[in-house]
Design a protein around this motif. Structure first.
Motif, PDB file in Angstrom:
ATOM      1  N   ASN A 150       0.806  -1.216   0.000  1.00 46.56           N
ATOM      2  CA  ASN A 150       0.000   0.000   0.000  1.00 46.56           C
ATOM      3  C   ASN A 150       0.837   1.263   0.000  1.00 46.56           C
ATOM      4  O   ASN A 150       0.566   2.214  -0.712  1.00 46.56           O
ATOM      5  CB  ASN A 150      -0.927   0.019   1.221  1.00 46.56           C
ATOM      6  CG  ASN A 150      -1.999  -1.047   1.112  1.00 46.56           C
ATOM      7  OD1 ASN A 150      -2.294  -1.516   0.020  1.00 46.56           O
ATOM      8  ND2 ASN A 150      -2.564  -1.435   2.235  1.00 46.56           N
TER       9      ASN A 150
ATOM     10  N   LEU B 167       0.882   4.097  -3.123  1.00 43.67           N
ATOM     11  CA  LEU B 167       0.460   5.480  -2.938  1.00 43.67           C
ATOM     12  C   LEU B 167       1.580   6.440  -3.270  1.00 43.67           C
ATOM     13  O   LEU B 167       1.357   7.510  -3.841  1.00 43.67           O
ATOM     14  CB  LEU B 167      -0.009   5.688  -1.496  1.00 43.67           C
ATOM     15  CG  LEU B 167      -0.770   6.990  -1.220  1.00 43.67           C
ATOM     16  CD1 LEU B 167      -1.954   7.096  -2.173  1.00 43.67           C
ATOM     17  CD2 LEU B 167      -1.269   7.005   0.215  1.00 43.67           C
TER      18      LEU B 167
ATOM     19  N   THR C  27      -8.698   3.577   7.146  1.00 43.56           N
ATOM     20  CA  THR C  27      -9.750   4.515   6.777  1.00 43.56           C
ATOM     21  C   THR C  27     -10.340   5.168   8.018  1.00 43.56           C
ATOM     22  O   THR C  27     -10.643   4.487   8.996  1.00 43.56           O
ATOM     23  CB  THR C  27     -10.869   3.796   6.009  1.00 43.56           C
ATOM     24  OG1 THR C  27     -10.321   3.155   4.853  1.00 43.56           O
ATOM     25  CG2 THR C  27     -11.934   4.784   5.561  1.00 43.56           C
TER      26      THR C  27
ATOM     27  N   GLU D 244      -8.863   8.055   3.359  1.00 40.15           N
ATOM     28  CA  GLU D 244      -7.969   6.903   3.331  1.00 40.15           C
ATOM     29  C   GLU D 244      -6.583   7.391   3.756  1.00 40.15           C
ATOM     30  O   GLU D 244      -5.965   8.201   3.067  1.00 40.15           O
ATOM     31  CB  GLU D 244      -7.899   6.302   1.928  1.00 40.15           C
ATOM     32  CG  GLU D 244      -9.194   5.688   1.436  1.00 40.15           C
ATOM     33  CD  GLU D 244      -9.484   4.352   2.095  1.00 40.15           C
ATOM     34  OE1 GLU D 244      -8.547   3.773   2.691  1.00 40.15           O
ATOM     35  OE2 GLU D 244     -10.645   3.899   2.025  1.00 40.15           O
TER      36      GLU D 244
ATOM     37  N   ASN E 219      -2.569   7.014   4.783  1.00 41.29           N
ATOM     38  CA  ASN E 219      -1.313   6.280   4.663  1.00 41.29           C
ATOM     39  C   ASN E 219      -0.245   7.173   5.262  1.00 41.29           C
ATOM     40  O   ASN E 219       0.266   8.083   4.614  1.00 41.29           O
ATOM     41  CB  ASN E 219      -1.004   5.961   3.203  1.00 41.29           C
ATOM     42  CG  ASN E 219       0.115   4.945   3.075  1.00 41.29           C
ATOM     43  OD1 ASN E 219       1.228   5.201   3.515  1.00 41.29           O
ATOM     44  ND2 ASN E 219      -0.169   3.810   2.462  1.00 41.29           N
TER      45      ASN E 219
ATOM     46  N   ASP F 242      -7.601  10.551  -0.489  1.00 44.82           N
ATOM     47  CA  ASP F 242      -6.387   9.792  -0.200  1.00 44.82           C
ATOM     48  C   ASP F 242      -5.384  10.738   0.453  1.00 44.82           C
ATOM     49  O   ASP F 242      -4.913  11.689  -0.172  1.00 44.82           O
ATOM     50  CB  ASP F 242      -5.787   9.210  -1.482  1.00 44.82           C
ATOM     51  CG  ASP F 242      -6.699   8.179  -2.123  1.00 44.82           C
ATOM     52  OD1 ASP F 242      -7.304   7.397  -1.373  1.00 44.82           O
ATOM     53  OD2 ASP F 242      -6.812   8.158  -3.362  1.00 44.82           O
TER      54      ASP F 242
ATOM     55  N   TYR G 131      -1.742  11.244   2.296  1.00 48.47           N
ATOM     56  CA  TYR G 131      -0.428  10.603   2.280  1.00 48.47           C
ATOM     57  C   TYR G 131       0.578  11.460   3.036  1.00 48.47           C
ATOM     58  O   TYR G 131       0.725  12.657   2.770  1.00 48.47           O
ATOM     59  CB  TYR G 131      -0.021  10.443   0.818  1.00 48.47           C
ATOM     60  CG  TYR G 131       1.405  10.064   0.551  1.00 48.47           C
ATOM     61  CD1 TYR G 131       1.792   8.733   0.498  1.00 48.47           C
ATOM     62  CD2 TYR G 131       2.362  11.043   0.286  1.00 48.47           C
ATOM     63  CE1 TYR G 131       3.100   8.385   0.199  1.00 48.47           C
ATOM     64  CE2 TYR G 131       3.664  10.708  -0.003  1.00 48.47           C
ATOM     65  CZ  TYR G 131       4.025   9.378  -0.049  1.00 48.47           C
ATOM     66  OH  TYR G 131       5.332   9.031  -0.327  1.00 48.47           O
TER      67      TYR G 131
ATOM     68  N   ARG H 208      -2.401  14.884  -0.836  1.00 49.79           N
ATOM     69  CA  ARG H 208      -3.767  14.379  -0.798  1.00 49.79           C
ATOM     70  C   ARG H 208      -4.363  14.427  -2.198  1.00 49.79           C
ATOM     71  O   ARG H 208      -4.011  15.285  -3.007  1.00 49.79           O
ATOM     72  CB  ARG H 208      -4.639  15.170   0.177  1.00 49.79           C
ATOM     73  CG  ARG H 208      -4.674  16.675  -0.096  1.00 49.79           C
ATOM     74  CD  ARG H 208      -5.532  17.388   0.923  1.00 49.79           C
ATOM     75  NE  ARG H 208      -5.485  18.843   0.737  1.00 49.79           N
ATOM     76  CZ  ARG H 208      -6.297  19.695   1.343  1.00 49.79           C
ATOM     77  NH1 ARG H 208      -7.226  19.249   2.169  1.00 49.79           N
ATOM     78  NH2 ARG H 208      -6.198  20.993   1.137  1.00 49.79           N
TER      79      ARG H 208
END
Length: 307
Positions: A31, A35, A104, A109, A111, A171, A173, A194
């Motif tokens: 993952n 990303l 989540t 989401e 990471n 997302d 990050y 993001r």
């Protein structure tokens, strides 16, 4: 490390009992890398071990162990602590993962891998850097969640339905990369990004002389004439890029020399200009998205040759 000592160093390494288990677990988790590849357009293999020049003197046999060690250092604080006891890898364990989370939260989401810098006893700068990194990443995460909540609220207030909303996520990050670490000089990059209705990415850099407990400046690395050295090199590189590719665009250069196009164009570096050291110890100036070029150009970097 002297090349001739590489084989002896490798042969003396005592492998931690849980090394294989940790490496297998790390490699199995894709993952984080997926990303990273999504956000880092310039180099899909940016997290490779080539960014750690401290290993340049090691023989090929030792490299295999070190690659496994690098993956683990960035994935598990416990693993990093264990590997800090191993010769060669021990120096890299000065940068550990402070908080790591993948999952989540609502419509976001996450990471997240937040680093912490370990310094020698009595050194103050690492603690200040850690506090700043933790504050930056915490603020970014909180703001992202707030923006997503406001976007969701506006979506339904303007007639959006649950069916239309389904599957919409942000997302988020947060990660870091050791750009350079040799002779107690650490250059660390922290990335926050993001992707949702738009994508953005920001990078913060920390260049530290761990031995002398001080933040390195452009003047420290390039001399008193660093402004003119950097300006000359950056302007030359901008013009070279424009000449080579018609799709390349910078505010105030090439076709964008009109009054509107020149707004925000590059003019000069200063003491606050962001930079890092690459694997060869060269200064790399980094400009955020939209700062000197249109958004589609992304973050712009310029390697400055040593004077």
């Amino acid at each position: 490390m002297n090349p001739e000592n590489g084989k002896k160093t490798y042969e003396s390494i005592e492998i931690p009992e849980k090394l294989n288990e940790m490496v297998e677990q790390t490699i199995a988790s894709k993952n984080k890398e997926e990303l990273r590849m999504h956000f880092e357009k310039e180099n899909e293999t940016k997290k490779s071990v080539s960014h750690r020049p401290v290993w340049r003197g090691c023989v090929a046999a030792a490299a295999a162990v070190l690659v496994a060690g690098t993956v683990g250092l960035n994935a598990s604080p416990a693993f990093a602590e264990e590997m800090s006891k191993v010769p060669v890898i021990g120096q890299l364990a000065q940068v550990l993962t402070f908080r790591s989370f993948q999952g989540t939260e609502g419509d976001v989401e996450l990471n997240v891998n937040v680093p912490v810098v370990r310094g020698a006893d009595g050194k103050e700068l690492p603690a200040k850097v850690n506090a700043q990194i933790q504050q930056i990443t915490a603020n970014y995460e909180a703001q992202a969640k707030e923006d997503m909540a406001e976007y969701k609220k506006a979506f339904f207030e303007t007639g959006g339905t649950e069916e239309e909303w389904a599957g919409r996520t942000m997302d988020l990050y947060i990660d870091y990369d050791v750009k350079y670490f040799e002779d107690d000089i650490l250059s660390l990059e922290v990335t926050t990004a993001r992707g949702w209705v738009f994508a953005d990415e920001e990078r913060s850099y920390y260049n530290i002389d761990l031995k002398n407990d001080k933040a390195l400046t452009l003047e420290d690395l390039l001399g008193q004439d660093y402004v003119s050295i950097c300006n000359k090199s950056i302007v030359e590189q901008i013009n070279e890029r424009i000449a080579k590719d018609e799709n390349v665009s910078f505010f105030g250069y090439g076709k964008n020399t009109d009054e509107i196009g020149s707004i925000g164009g590059f003019e000069t570096v200063d003491a606050n200009t962001s930079f890092y050291l690459n694997a060869d110890g060269e200064v790399v100036i980094s400009f955020p998205e939209y700062s000197i070029a249109p958004g589609y150009m992304g973050i712009q970097e310029f390697v400055i040759a040593k004077p």
